[in-house]
Design a protein around this motif. Structure first.
Motif, short mmCIF file in Angstrom:
data_model
loop_
_atom_site.label_atom_id
_atom_site.label_comp_id
_atom_site.label_asym_id
_atom_site.label_seq_id
_atom_site.Cartn_x
_atom_site.Cartn_y
_atom_site.Cartn_z
N THR A 141 70.23 28.55 -2.12
CA THR A 141 69.91 28.24 -0.50
C THR A 141 70.02 28.82 -0.03
O THR A 141 69.22 29.26 0.85
CB THR A 141 70.33 26.96 -0.24
N PRO A 151 68.77 33.04 4.34
CA PRO A 151 68.50 32.11 4.75
C PRO A 151 67.14 32.89 3.50
O PRO A 151 66.89 34.58 4.11
CB PRO A 151 67.54 31.08 5.04
N THR A 155 64.51 28.20 1.73
CA THR A 155 66.02 27.51 3.03
C THR A 155 65.72 26.14 3.97
O THR A 155 64.68 26.54 4.11
CB THR A 155 66.60 28.69 3.15
#
Length: 194
Positions: A141, A151, A155
């Motif tokens: 993630t 991210p 994400t």
């Protein structure tokens, strides 16, 4: 003679569970249930509004609040499927208790944190997820880069939030300290005897 890489056992990882509900009592109950099997919570984020999607409202209601728990005891990285099945069972217990009017009063999402990444468990397959076992997939993630968790295009919006990424950076600092302790004491990661 070939230059083959020899497999090595992985370092244990830090268990982090994201919990959300519209009921503060359900969040407290979920934490207590998790601590019975996963050990004490070492770090907990402040609750924050979960307003990133309406996806959960039909089953969970509106006004959802989310918090994250990082656990003291390190775990083996291959525990992720067992942890996801365990959190699903806790969610089912909360739903079956008749205490709350919602179909799903509590959502628990387990993940594991290492120095380079944060990985969430999920039951849903996508192109960027890898199947583990027992119907559970893993998703990287966030990645740790230049001193912060960053991210990917996939994400989830809440994991892009500064409060989440800062909490995970603090959890990473805690985890690094736990790894140092392990080096001096020779301790192992907690097994998944859930």
């Amino acid at each position: 003679m070939t230059d083959m890489a020899d497999p090595r056992p992985p370092a244990p990882v830090l268990l982090v569970v994201a919990a959300f509900s519209r009921h503060a009592a359900a969040l407290d109950w979920g934490r207590e249930r998790l601590e019975r099997t996963c050990g004490p919570v070492a770090l907990a984020s402040a609750p924050f509004d979960f307003h990133h999607t309406a996806y959960y409202e039909a089953a969970m209601g509106s006004g959802l609040r989310k918090c994250l728990f990082a656990f003291r005891d390190l775990v083996s990285p291959d525990c992720l499927p067992a942890l996801k099945l365990h959190t699903n069972a806790i969610e089912a217990e909360a739903a079956g208790g008749g205490t709350y009017p919602e179909r799903r009063p509590l959502n628990l999402d387990p993940g594991v944190l290492s120095l380079g990444k944060f990985v969430l468990a999920t039951t849903k397959d996508q192109a960027h997820r890898v199947y583990l076992r027992d119907g559970i997939f893993a998703e990287v993630t966030l990645r740790f880069e230049a001193g912060a968790f960053e991210p990917w295009p996939w994400t989830y919006a809440d994991y892009r939030e500064g409060i989440v990424r800062e909490f995970l950076r603090e959890a990473r600092d805690y985890y690094r300290g736990r790894l140092r302790e392990r080096e001096t004491t020779g301790g192992e990661g907690r097994s998944c005897g859930l």
